[in-house]
Write a protein that holds these residues in place. Sequence first.
Motif, PDB file in Angstrom:
ATOM      1  N   THR A  61     -15.664 -20.326 -19.537  1.00 54.76           N
ATOM      2  CA  THR A  61     -15.182 -19.036 -19.053  1.00 54.76           C
ATOM      3  C   THR A  61     -14.995 -18.082 -20.225  1.00 54.76           C
ATOM      4  OG1 THR A  61     -14.029 -20.100 -17.208  1.00 54.76           O
ATOM      5  CG2 THR A  61     -13.342 -17.866 -17.767  1.00 54.76           C
ATOM      6  N   CYS A  62     -15.604 -16.917 -20.135  1.00 56.36           N
ATOM      7  CA  CYS A  62     -15.463 -15.897 -21.165  1.00 56.36           C
ATOM      8  C   CYS A  62     -14.013 -15.414 -21.186  1.00 56.36           C
ATOM      9  CB  CYS A  62     -16.405 -14.728 -20.881  1.00 56.36           C
ATOM     10  SG  CYS A  62     -16.211 -13.360 -22.049  1.00 56.36           S
ATOM     11  N   PRO A  63     -13.370 -15.439 -22.363  1.00 57.17           N
ATOM     12  CA  PRO A  63     -11.970 -15.018 -22.431  1.00 57.17           C
ATOM     13  C   PRO A  63     -11.771 -13.515 -22.210  1.00 57.17           C
ATOM     14  CG  PRO A  63     -12.764 -15.599 -24.621  1.00 57.17           C
ATOM     15  CD  PRO A  63     -13.864 -15.917 -23.654  1.00 57.17           C
ATOM     16  N   ALA A  64     -12.810 -12.702 -22.328  1.00 52.46           N
ATOM     17  CA  ALA A  64     -12.669 -11.253 -22.192  1.00 52.46           C
ATOM     18  C   ALA A  64     -12.575 -10.796 -20.727  1.00 52.46           C
ATOM     19  CB  ALA A  64     -13.819 -10.539 -22.892  1.00 52.46           C
ATOM     20  N   HIS A  65     -13.499 -11.254 -19.886  1.00 47.96           N
ATOM     21  CA  HIS A  65     -13.521 -10.771 -18.509  1.00 47.96           C
ATOM     22  C   HIS A  65     -13.615 -11.875 -17.465  1.00 47.96           C
ATOM     23  CE1 HIS A  65     -14.830  -7.129 -20.747  1.00 47.96           C
ATOM     24  NE2 HIS A  65     -13.962  -6.583 -19.928  1.00 47.96           N
ATOM     25  N   GLY A  66     -13.561 -13.128 -17.892  1.00 50.43           N
ATOM     26  CA  GLY A  66     -13.528 -14.230 -16.936  1.00 50.43           C
ATOM     27  C   GLY A  66     -14.862 -14.648 -16.355  1.00 50.43           C
ATOM     28  N   LEU A  67     -15.966 -14.119 -16.876  1.00 52.68           N
ATOM     29  CA  LEU A  67     -17.269 -14.562 -16.383  1.00 52.68           C
ATOM     30  C   LEU A  67     -17.457 -16.028 -16.751  1.00 52.68           C
ATOM     31  CD1 LEU A  67     -19.515 -11.524 -17.323  1.00 52.68           C
ATOM     32  CD2 LEU A  67     -18.553 -12.092 -15.100  1.00 52.68           C
ATOM     33  N   ARG A  68     -18.132 -16.774 -15.877  1.00 50.30           N
ATOM     34  CA  ARG A  68     -18.308 -18.208 -16.087  1.00 50.30           C
ATOM     35  C   ARG A  68     -19.787 -18.531 -16.262  1.00 50.30           C
ATOM     36  NH1 ARG A  68     -15.330 -21.765 -12.168  1.00 50.30           N
ATOM     37  NH2 ARG A  68     -17.409 -21.738 -11.342  1.00 50.30           N
ATOM     38  N   PHE A  69     -20.045 -19.470 -17.188  1.00 54.29           N
ATOM     39  CA  PHE A  69     -21.415 -19.873 -17.491  1.00 54.29           C
ATOM     40  C   PHE A  69     -21.487 -21.392 -17.578  1.00 54.29           C
ATOM     41  CE2 PHE A  69     -20.689 -15.722 -19.329  1.00 54.29           C
ATOM     42  CZ  PHE A  69     -21.788 -15.004 -18.880  1.00 54.29           C
ATOM     43  N   ASP A  70     -22.519 -21.958 -16.995  1.00 50.07           N
ATOM     44  CA  ASP A  70     -22.743 -23.403 -17.083  1.00 50.07           C
ATOM     45  C   ASP A  70     -23.504 -23.667 -18.380  1.00 50.07           C
ATOM     46  OD1 ASP A  70     -23.629 -26.067 -16.848  1.00 50.07           O
ATOM     47  OD2 ASP A  70     -23.657 -25.916 -14.668  1.00 50.07           O
ATOM     48  N   LEU A  71     -22.893 -24.425 -19.284  1.00 48.47           N
ATOM     49  CA  LEU A  71     -23.528 -24.689 -20.581  1.00 48.47           C
ATOM     50  C   LEU A  71     -24.792 -25.530 -20.464  1.00 48.47           C
ATOM     51  CD1 LEU A  71     -20.389 -25.292 -22.811  1.00 48.47           C
ATOM     52  CD2 LEU A  71     -21.853 -23.269 -22.721  1.00 48.47           C
ATOM     53  N   ARG A  72     -24.962 -26.235 -19.357  1.00 49.74           N
ATOM     54  CA  ARG A  72     -26.182 -27.036 -19.186  1.00 49.74           C
ATOM     55  C   ARG A  72     -27.401 -26.156 -18.980  1.00 49.74           C
ATOM     56  NH1 ARG A  72     -23.920 -30.528 -14.379  1.00 49.74           N
ATOM     57  NH2 ARG A  72     -23.446 -28.380 -13.866  1.00 49.74           N
ATOM     58  N   THR A  73     -27.213 -24.993 -18.341  1.00 46.78           N
ATOM     59  CA  THR A  73     -28.335 -24.104 -18.031  1.00 46.78           C
ATOM     60  C   THR A  73     -28.251 -22.758 -18.742  1.00 46.78           C
ATOM     61  OG1 THR A  73     -27.191 -23.121 -16.149  1.00 46.78           O
ATOM     62  CG2 THR A  73     -28.523 -25.102 -15.714  1.00 46.78           C
TER      63      THR A  73
END
Length: 103
Positions: A61-73
């Motif tokens: 989760t990005c600490p700035a705006h809460g966007l989430r990213f799957d590190l596998r992809t």
Amino acid sequence: MREVAIGAADSLEEGQRKLAFVDGRSVVVFNVAGQLRAIENSCPHNGASLANGRLDGSVLTCPAHGLRFDLRTGRMPGAGALCLSVLPVRIVEGQLMIALDTA
């Protein structure tokens, strides 16, 4: 592509992360359930640092705006269009090696 050593592989235990600066680029390597995942340390939304983002399983989760990213992809879960810059990482003779595009 060329590979750059960023430290000893045994320095990154499961659940840990390592921030490195390589050729003027900020890179973060994560050990997610024993699998190494490397990304450029910049959120594709606004460039915020991801190094201190909350990691839940393989989702960062990005600490700035809460966007989430799957590190596998590198992608956002669901239908999100934003994608992280994922870098190849592997262990060679006990060293963490990051592959950088030389173009």
